[in-house]
Design an enzyme around this catalytic site. Structure first.
Site, mmCIF file in Angstrom:
data_model
loop_
_atom_site.group_PDB
_atom_site.id
_atom_site.type_symbol
_atom_site.label_atom_id
_atom_site.label_comp_id
_atom_site.label_asym_id
_atom_site.label_seq_id
_atom_site.Cartn_x
_atom_site.Cartn_y
_atom_site.Cartn_z
ATOM 1 N N ARG A 1 44.183 38.417 36.952
ATOM 2 C CA ARG A 1 45.248 38.981 36.118
ATOM 3 C C ARG A 1 45.954 37.918 35.288
ATOM 4 O O ARG A 1 46.407 38.187 34.194
ATOM 5 C CB ARG A 1 46.249 39.760 36.958
ATOM 6 C CG ARG A 1 47.214 38.907 37.746
ATOM 7 C CD ARG A 1 48.299 39.677 38.450
ATOM 8 N NE ARG A 1 49.104 40.397 37.482
ATOM 9 C CZ ARG A 1 49.754 41.511 37.726
ATOM 10 N NH1 ARG A 1 49.710 42.037 38.922
ATOM 11 N NH2 ARG A 1 50.460 42.105 36.797
ATOM 12 N N HIS B 1 38.358 41.735 34.383
ATOM 13 C CA HIS B 1 39.315 41.190 35.344
ATOM 14 C C HIS B 1 39.845 42.271 36.274
ATOM 15 O O HIS B 1 39.742 43.470 36.021
ATOM 16 C CB HIS B 1 40.480 40.498 34.626
ATOM 17 C CG HIS B 1 41.515 41.436 34.075
ATOM 18 N ND1 HIS B 1 42.615 41.843 34.806
ATOM 19 C CD2 HIS B 1 41.611 42.042 32.867
ATOM 20 C CE1 HIS B 1 43.341 42.662 34.059
ATOM 21 N NE2 HIS B 1 42.754 42.795 32.883
ATOM 22 N N CYS B 2 40.419 41.798 37.375
ATOM 23 C CA CYS B 2 41.193 42.632 38.299
ATOM 24 C C CYS B 2 42.377 41.764 38.724
ATOM 25 O O CYS B 2 42.781 40.881 37.967
ATOM 26 C CB CYS B 2 40.331 43.111 39.469
ATOM 27 S SG CYS B 2 39.522 41.791 40.414
ATOM 28 N N GLU B 3 42.946 41.991 39.867
ATOM 29 C CA GLU B 3 44.093 41.186 40.309
ATOM 30 C C GLU B 3 43.703 39.729 40.543
ATOM 31 O O GLU B 3 44.274 38.823 39.966
ATOM 32 C CB GLU B 3 44.692 41.752 41.600
ATOM 33 C CG GLU B 3 45.526 42.991 41.411
ATOM 34 C CD GLU B 3 46.890 42.707 40.806
ATOM 35 O OE1 GLU B 3 47.381 41.572 40.888
ATOM 36 O OE2 GLU B 3 47.446 43.641 40.224
ATOM 37 N N SER C 1 36.376 43.162 39.754
ATOM 38 C CA SER C 1 35.749 42.605 38.551
ATOM 39 C C SER C 1 34.386 41.994 38.886
ATOM 40 O O SER C 1 33.434 42.123 38.113
ATOM 41 C CB SER C 1 36.653 41.569 37.888
ATOM 42 O OG SER C 1 36.979 40.527 38.779
#
Length: 186
Positions: free
Chosen positions: A25, A97-99, A105
């Site tokens: 993120r 993306h992710c966290e 991701s």
């Protein structure tokens, strides 16, 4: 391909293929970095918790998936793969993306590598782990990738229990960081 130092791999924009990048993120908030990499499209796999901040600069696909076993991430394989393929066909580059840039991701990037490169899961996993050592899709996401592996190649290239999977990830991460040179599980 971009050269990325090991320290940057933990929280940065990591190059998977010349047109595919992965990160967390914080990297998704690095507008200049994304533009410098030539990114034109972004897949946000943490739509519930991460804002898609730069809609004037990038084309977004936002997916609301939690990083829990109950989520059916395979339901998003086709739409994310098609989004990447469409971006690439128009000359674009995609950042996923992710966290933390580890599970959701990574799962999407692995799916794309398997489909676009015709790589089995094991080969795709090792390649992505080299580029971003912190990847570790949750076990249920890993099982969804195993199912894709079986559908594509009529066999599973990885068939690990939960404990074996954890050891495998730790070993690959240590190897990517130069701590392990040989391991029998690989």
């Amino acid at each position: 391909m971009l050269r990325i130092t090991p320290v940057e791999k933990w929280s940065s924009i990591c190059c998977v293929l010349p047109h595919l990048f992965i990160g967390d993120r914080w990297a998704s908030q690095n507008r200049e970095g994304l533009l410098k990499c030539g990114v034109t499209h972004v897949i946000n796999m943490a739509g519930k918790t991460c804002p898609s901040s730069y809609s004037d600069d990038f084309v977004y696909l936002t997916v609301n998936v939690d990083d829990v076993g109950e989520e059916d991430i395979a339901a998003h394989f086709d739409s994310t793969r098609q989004f990447i393929e469409s971006a690439v066909a128009s000359g674009g580059k995609v950042f996923v993306h992710c966290e933390a840039g580890r599970s959701r991701s990574a799962t999407i990037c692995l799916c794309y590598l398997m489909c676009s490169q015709q790589w089995c899961l094991k080969k795709a996993y090792k390649q992505l782990k080299k580029q971003r050592p912190v990847i570790m899709p949750n076990y249920c996401f890993y099982l969804a990738l195993c199912q894709l592996d079986e559908e594509m190649f009529n066999a599973r290239s990885m068939n690990l229990t939960f404990e074996q999977y954890r050891v495998y990830n730790i070993t690959l991460e240590a190897r990517a960081n130069g701590f392990v040179t040989r391991c029998n599980i690989l």
